[in-house]
Design an enzyme around this catalytic site. Structure first.
Site, PDB file in Angstrom:
ATOM      1  N   HIS A 164      38.671  47.685  25.294  1.00 14.61           N
ATOM      2  CA  HIS A 164      39.039  46.541  26.152  1.00 14.61           C
ATOM      3  C   HIS A 164      38.817  45.232  25.393  1.00 14.61           C
ATOM      4  O   HIS A 164      37.720  44.669  25.461  1.00 14.61           O
ATOM      5  CB  HIS A 164      38.178  46.539  27.415  1.00 14.61           C
ATOM      6  CG  HIS A 164      38.499  47.650  28.349  1.00 14.61           C
ATOM      7  ND1 HIS A 164      39.402  47.517  29.381  1.00 14.61           N
ATOM      8  CD2 HIS A 164      38.048  48.921  28.400  1.00 14.61           C
ATOM      9  CE1 HIS A 164      39.482  48.667  30.023  1.00 14.61           C
ATOM     10  NE2 HIS A 164      38.675  49.535  29.455  1.00 14.61           N
ATOM     11  N   GLU A 221      39.691  42.382  26.086  1.00 13.50           N
ATOM     12  CA  GLU A 221      39.522  41.222  26.980  1.00 13.50           C
ATOM     13  C   GLU A 221      38.058  40.831  27.194  1.00 13.50           C
ATOM     14  O   GLU A 221      37.751  39.698  27.534  1.00 13.50           O
ATOM     15  CB  GLU A 221      40.212  41.474  28.333  1.00 13.50           C
ATOM     16  CG  GLU A 221      39.571  42.523  29.251  1.00 13.50           C
ATOM     17  CD  GLU A 221      40.048  43.945  29.007  1.00 13.50           C
ATOM     18  OE1 GLU A 221      40.476  44.256  27.871  1.00 13.50           O
ATOM     19  OE2 GLU A 221      39.969  44.766  29.942  1.00 13.50           O
ATOM     20  N   CYS A 230      43.448  50.580  27.178  1.00  8.58           N
ATOM     21  CA  CYS A 230      42.746  51.740  27.731  1.00  8.58           C
ATOM     22  C   CYS A 230      43.724  52.686  28.433  1.00  8.58           C
ATOM     23  O   CYS A 230      44.484  53.370  27.762  1.00  8.58           O
ATOM     24  CB  CYS A 230      41.594  51.293  28.614  1.00  8.58           C
ATOM     25  SG  CYS A 230      40.294  52.532  28.691  1.00  8.58           S
ATOM     26  N   LYS A 259      28.149  19.166  56.886  1.00 10.39           N
ATOM     27  CA  LYS A 259      27.370  20.014  57.813  1.00 10.39           C
ATOM     28  C   LYS A 259      27.018  21.391  57.230  1.00 10.39           C
ATOM     29  O   LYS A 259      25.852  21.801  57.290  1.00 10.39           O
ATOM     30  CB  LYS A 259      28.160  20.209  59.120  1.00 10.39           C
ATOM     31  CG  LYS A 259      27.670  19.520  60.387  1.00 10.39           C
ATOM     32  CD  LYS A 259      26.220  19.603  60.714  1.00 10.39           C
ATOM     33  CE  LYS A 259      25.897  18.949  62.015  1.00 10.39           C
ATOM     34  NZ  LYS A 259      25.648  17.499  61.977  1.00 10.39           N
ATOM     35  N   PRO A 260      28.002  22.126  56.658  1.00  6.77           N
ATOM     36  CA  PRO A 260      27.636  23.456  56.137  1.00  6.77           C
ATOM     37  C   PRO A 260      26.526  23.375  55.090  1.00  6.77           C
ATOM     38  O   PRO A 260      25.646  24.243  55.044  1.00  6.77           O
ATOM     39  CB  PRO A 260      28.937  23.966  55.507  1.00  6.77           C
ATOM     40  CG  PRO A 260      30.022  23.212  56.191  1.00  6.77           C
ATOM     41  CD  PRO A 260      29.452  21.867  56.518  1.00  6.77           C
TER      42      PRO A 260
END
Ligand code: GLN
Length: 480
Positions: free
Chosen positions: A457, A459, A331, A139-140
């Protein structure tokens, strides 16, 4: 964007501060994106208002349609000049969100302004699974497709997020009610590891459908690298270690998304499962630090802004330094490592960062010279990729296996060079700097299995097939 509500701010090579989705795009495509890949409504409105103030629209009524939608389309069409073959535009949020309406109207217009076979609408929906009755609800999806159609867009392909395989009859029902062919209903099932998703979507036939509908010839894709990665993930040993992240945004993992992904990449590389424990820096103190870190074989103190939790970070760093627990500071994490060293080894009791104490006697971290006059705080930090020269025979050199690296930055404060000599004398070695030697990028401690901290950073550049060296090193040291 508050990291609490929206997750981390991702930084591109060219220094754009963006939504964390861009990090996923980079990790999955293994391509660097640019600021042009981040189109926010803020940017669009600012541009239109600036043009209006300049007089570009003199005599005209300036409105959302056509001025805002035109500005969005300009951004989309601007990729034509860059020589790419396909542009993927993701509209965030949910169909019907007030924030997304002008974006949706703009892509509708792109559809009618282009050749029919040149534009394809892929709608991503959620198929909720009701475990009590063991059923999937369509339904959604039907409703959001209906909503999209009311804006004039007919989706060509539906990618359905689902917990379980989609039964055939549900697929048929979705196709029939949502006005697409059955092959265009693609299941995007929750995978045990995110990096299995590309192969899963390939198996589901997503690329086939896309190519067919865009009238592109589909060559057999070379998925070797993904296949190898997926094999590696599936066959990972059952060894486990826990790495603690001592930060202040511990209620939402997305706040440290790229760090968490980097640790996963490093785990795959080291053939070990890395469990992540988010530790609330505000709760760490001298008395409980041992207890708080007790099941962690390695610790990361990540980046951050503002003084909440910094004393806990400093206690953590003191503990890992003295107890020889592998540590990576990023950092603000590096800045706090410098403050900790100054306070506890150099005995400069009031050492601090100017960010937290503007008048302290020993500002071992201070505002960068270029930042002093800056009063507008939006998008003005030192941002994006800068080179860093690594010292010979350092841990950093051993980890990176090179003497020049390029990493991404996002900061306003830096190591205060006045303290270089005494810190180095006492053992906090500077192993990476900017090419002119002026800006400290990496510090490390020799008499320690793994104590390294960087102003950048790492990452943001870690990819599942190219794990960031500093995380690989941390995990390896933690295993030992
Ligand atoms: N708040 C610190 C600075 O501005 C650290 C920033 C960060 O950790 N990203 O320099």
């Amino acid at each position: 964007m508050s990291p609490y509500e929206h997750g981390e701010v991702f930084v591109t090579e060219d220094g754009a501060e963006t939504d964390l989705d861009l990090g996923h795009y980079e990790r999955f495509t293994d391509e660097n994106l640019t600021k042009n890949s981040s189109i926010t409504m803020g940017k669009i409105y600012q541009e239109v208002i600036e043009r209006e103030r300049r007089g570009d629209y003199l005599g005209k009524t300036v409105q959302v349609i056509p001025h805002i939608t035109n500005a969005i389309k300009e951004k989309i069409y601007s990729f034509e000049k860059t020589g790419v073959d396909i542009v993927i535009i993701e509209i965030g949020g949910t169909v019907g969100d007030i924030e997304g309406l002008s974006m949706i109207e703009a892509i509708r217009q792109v559809g009618i302004e282009s050749n029919i076979e040149d534009v394809l609408y892929i709608h991503v929906t959620l198929l909720p699974y009701i475990s009590g009755s063991k059923e999937i609800k369509s339904k959604p999806t039907q409703h959001s497709v209906k909503e999209l159609q009311s804006f004039g867009i007919k989706p060509n392909i539906l990618v359905c997020r689902t917990e379980i395989d989609i039964p055939d009859e549900v697929r048929e029902k979705i196709a029939l009610f949502c006005n697409v062919r059955k092959e265009s209903v693609i299941a995007n099932k929750t995978a045990s590891c995110l990096y299995e998703v590309p192969l899963m979507l390939e198996k589901e036939g997503l690329a086939n459908e896309v190519c067919k509908q865009l009238k592109l010839q589909k060559n057999n894709p070379n998925n070797e690298e993904w296949e190898q990665l997926s094999e590696k993930i599936k066959n990972i040993s059952n060894k486990k270690i826990t790495i603690g992240i001592v930060g202040k945004y511990v209620k939402l993992e997305d706040s440290y998304l790229s760090i968490i992904e980097s640790l996963k990449h490093a785990g795959i590389e080291n053939d070990i499962n890395v469990k992540i424990k988010l530790i609330d820096a505000e709760k760490v103190n001298k008395e409980n630090v041992k207890e708080m870190l007790k099941d962690c074989s390695g610790i990361i103190v990540p980046g951050g802004f503002g003084n909440r939790g910094i004393e806990g970070k400093i206690q953590t760093i003191k503990y890992v330094r003295e107890n020889k627990i592998p540590f990576l500071g990023i950092c603000l994490g590096m800045q706090m490592a410098v403050v900790e060293f100054a306070r506890n080894v150099l005995k400069l009791k009031d050492a601090n960062s100017e960010e937290f104490d503007e008048i302290c006697e020993n500002p071992v971290i201070h505002i960068m010279y270029e930042q002093k006059e800056i009063t507008k705080k939006g998008g003005t930090m030192r941002l994006g990729s800068y080179p860093c020269i690594i010292k010979k025979n350092s841990l950093a050199e051993k980890i990176y296996k090179t003497n020049e690296i390029h990493e991404r930055h996002r900061h306003r404060f830096e190591y205060n060079n006045k303290y270089r000599e005494i810190m180095e004398e006492k053992g906090l070695e500077i192993s990476g700097t900017s090419p002119n030697g002026q800006l400290v990028e990496i510090v490390e401690i020799k008499d320690h299995p793994y104590f390294i901290a960087c102003q950048f950073h790492p990452e943001f550049k870690s990819r599942p097939n190219k794990p960031a060296p500093l995380f690989v090193g941390l995990v390896k040291a933690a295993m030992n």
